[in-house]
Design an enzyme around this catalytic site. Structure first.
Site, PDB file in Angstrom:
ATOM      1  N   SER A  88       0.804  -1.227   0.000  1.00 17.11           N
ATOM      2  CA  SER A  88       0.000   0.000   0.000  1.00 17.11           C
ATOM      3  C   SER A  88       0.833   1.271   0.000  1.00 17.11           C
ATOM      4  CB  SER A  88      -0.937   0.016   1.215  1.00 17.11           C
ATOM      5  OG  SER A  88      -1.922  -0.993   1.131  1.00 17.11           O
ATOM      6  N   PRO A  94       1.871   5.218   4.471  1.00 13.03           N
ATOM      7  CA  PRO A  94       3.200   4.853   4.963  1.00 13.03           C
ATOM      8  C   PRO A  94       3.219   3.466   5.579  1.00 13.03           C
ATOM      9  CG  PRO A  94       2.129   6.359   6.495  1.00 13.03           C
ATOM     10  CD  PRO A  94       1.244   6.277   5.276  1.00 13.03           C
ATOM     11  N   ASP A  95       4.387   2.802   5.486  1.00 13.76           N
ATOM     12  CA  ASP A  95       4.565   1.575   6.231  1.00 13.76           C
ATOM     13  C   ASP A  95       4.905   1.937   7.674  1.00 13.76           C
ATOM     14  OD1 ASP A  95       7.201   2.359   6.228  1.00 13.76           O
ATOM     15  OD2 ASP A  95       7.918   0.693   4.997  1.00 13.76           O
ATOM     16  N   PHE A  96       5.345   0.958   8.444  1.00 15.82           N
ATOM     17  CA  PHE A  96       5.590   1.222   9.857  1.00 15.82           C
ATOM     18  C   PHE A  96       7.041   1.554  10.173  1.00 15.82           C
ATOM     19  CE2 PHE A  96       1.554  -0.836   9.929  1.00 15.82           C
ATOM     20  CZ  PHE A  96       0.914  -0.328  11.038  1.00 15.82           C
ATOM     21  N   ARG A  97       7.988   0.806   9.566  1.00 17.06           N
ATOM     22  CA  ARG A  97       9.333   0.799  10.115  1.00 17.06           C
ATOM     23  C   ARG A  97      10.394   1.499   9.279  1.00 17.06           C
ATOM     24  NH1 ARG A  97       6.995  -4.117  11.507  1.00 17.06           N
ATOM     25  NH2 ARG A  97       6.915  -4.489  13.748  1.00 17.06           N
ATOM     26  N   ASN A 168      -3.135  -5.428   6.588  1.00 19.18           N
ATOM     27  CA  ASN A 168      -3.494  -4.024   6.406  1.00 19.18           C
ATOM     28  C   ASN A 168      -4.926  -3.758   6.834  1.00 19.18           C
ATOM     29  OD1 ASN A 168      -0.941  -3.770   5.309  1.00 19.18           O
ATOM     30  ND2 ASN A 168      -1.657  -4.009   3.205  1.00 19.18           N
ATOM     31  N   ASP A 170      -6.415  -0.822   5.670  1.00 12.82           N
ATOM     32  CA  ASP A 170      -6.811   0.291   4.809  1.00 12.82           C
ATOM     33  C   ASP A 170      -7.985  -0.030   3.889  1.00 12.82           C
ATOM     34  OD1 ASP A 170      -5.607  -1.277   2.710  1.00 12.82           O
ATOM     35  OD2 ASP A 170      -3.679  -0.321   3.135  1.00 12.82           O
ATOM     36  N   HIS A 187      -5.581  -8.238  10.914  1.00 10.60           N
ATOM     37  CA  HIS A 187      -5.451  -7.182  11.918  1.00 10.60           C
ATOM     38  C   HIS A 187      -6.667  -6.268  11.935  1.00 10.60           C
ATOM     39  CE1 HIS A 187      -0.778  -7.740  11.858  1.00 10.60           C
ATOM     40  NE2 HIS A 187      -1.432  -8.746  12.398  1.00 10.60           N
ATOM     41  N   CYS A 324       7.182  -3.680  -4.703  1.00  7.65           N
ATOM     42  CA  CYS A 324       6.159  -4.724  -4.846  1.00  7.65           C
ATOM     43  C   CYS A 324       5.357  -4.592  -6.138  1.00  7.65           C
ATOM     44  CB  CYS A 324       5.229  -4.702  -3.635  1.00  7.65           C
ATOM     45  SG  CYS A 324       5.986  -5.266  -2.104  1.00  7.65           S
TER      46      CYS A 324
END
Length: 389
Positions: A88, A94-97, A168, A170, A187, A324
């Site tokens: 995404s 944004p991603d997390f890390r 995700n 979203d 999640h 990706c």
């Protein structure tokens, strides 16, 4: 997008031991005494529980081309996709890390005691305001699905998709055309919300939550005035029951795992890579190699069978390293589906624009879905310095 870390209450001893078989095919000649002892223990666990499944190599070579030939064969009928935040990011989420652009690196304005607190259920119940401020920024409906999302849709249209397991929240899988039965939203999701009072639990719609967020009002239950929370899984909450019920049947019959855009660092989701039969090929499309935990250690700790891209005993795992979306384009190009995927992206994005009265493209995917992928590769050498999704 929230990445919880609850325990897996349905993890069985047999499942854990089967993961141990993901280690060695046979002890190599000249193995040290320690390696021989490990081989003996693995064999003992397998024989004791009557597992004894033999590893069969189904890929003629450990490359993207080898995966494509397998997908085109009669052996590959049921594909499971395991996806994370990396599919995404090209939509602007944004991603997390990631060190500078990731979600956790940009939460200073919320004055949290530590970044993860924004997704902890205990902190949320006392201080819901930071989460709802963030939720407004990331609210579903402001973003379009990416090439990756439509690749999964294409797998469904080809009759190959058994299930998509997503970390995700979203809802972009739904926007891309996947039905609830196609999905396990491990999640949770923004799609519905519930009152946090255990005595009430009244359900609210996506539209209701959106109206509250954009009026900058903390969503309160109309029946009891408790805070209403989207049905996403926070740290400290259990995963949805559907996650456990589906994995019990899905992973017994899967023919191919396609893993995209996930660091495979969050349990129990990460353990899913070890649930498939021992012969099932696994394709990783990601910016770096992930999931390479020691398989026997993973079995002992209940963490799932590790991926093996590099060793002499590797027989089913392939890594395509890079963006990706570009990985999906490279795969569909080899499958002969690339134009079909590009046309699907254009058509669906145009439909979304027409509905919203907007023509804003995704930052990287909508501008030119015909762009050929860069020379990414399915390879077995780790790239130093890459950061997890």
């Amino acid at each position: 997008m929230a990445e919880p870390d609850p325990s897996d209450p349905l993890e069985t001893q047999a499942g854990k031991v089967q993961e141990a078989q993901d280690t060695d095919l046979d002890a190599e000649e000249g193995a040290s005494g320690g390696e021989a002892e490990m081989d003996f223990l693995r064999s003992l666990f397998s024989q004791t529980l009557g597992l004894g499944s033999q590893k069969e190599r189904l890929l003629d070579e450990l490359t993207l081309e080898g995966v494509v030939r397998y997908m085109q064969s009669e052996r590959c009928q049921r594909v499971i996709c395991l996806v994370g935040a990396g599919i995404s990011t090209s939509a602007g989420i944004p991603d997390f890390r990631s060190p500078t652009t990731g979600l956790y690196a940009n939460l200073e304005k919320y004055h949290l005691p530590y970044p993860e607190a924004i997704f902890e259920i205990g902190y949320f119940k006392k201080h819901p305001e930071p989460f709802f401020a963030l939720a407004k920024e990331l609210y579903p409906g402001q973003f379009k699905p990416t090439i990756c999302h439509y690749f999964i849709r294409l797998l469904k249209e080809k009759g190959l998709l058994l299930r998509c397991y997503t970390q995700n929240i979203d809802t972009l899988e739904r926007v891309a055309g996947l039905e609830p039965e196609d999905l396990v939203e491990a999640h949770g999701t923004f799609y519905t919300s519930h009152c946090t009072s255990q005595l009430c639990r009244h359900e609210y719609t996506l539209g209701w939550m959106k109206e509250k967020l954009f009026s900058e009002v903390t969503p309160k239950c109309e029946k009891c005035q408790s805070v209403v929370k989207p049905d996403i899984i926070f740290f400290g909450e259990n995963l949805p029951s559907r996650f456990f019920s589906c994995l019990q049947s899905d992973f017994r019959k899967v023919d191919l795992l396609i893993i995209m855009g996930t660091s495979l660092q969050v349990q129990p989701f990460a353990s899913l890579i070890g649930k498939a039969p021992l012969s099932t090929p696994r394709l990783l499309i990601n910016k770096e190699k992930t999931g390479q935990t020691d398989p026997f250690l993973g079995m002992m700790m209940g963490l799932g069978g590790g991926m093996d891209f590099d060793s002499k005993k590797a027989y089913r795992d392939v890594a395509w390293l890079g963006d990706c979306d570009q990985g999906c384009l490279a795969l569909t190009d080899l499958l002969g589906w690339k134009k079909e995927l590009e046309d699907l992206v254009r058509k669906e994005h145009a439909h979304i624009d027409a509905q919203s009265g907007s023509s804003t493209p995704n930052p990287t995917t909508a501008a030119s879905p015909r762009t050929s992928p860069p020379p990414g590769k399915a390879e077995a050498k780790t790239t130093d310095g890459e950061k997890p999704q």
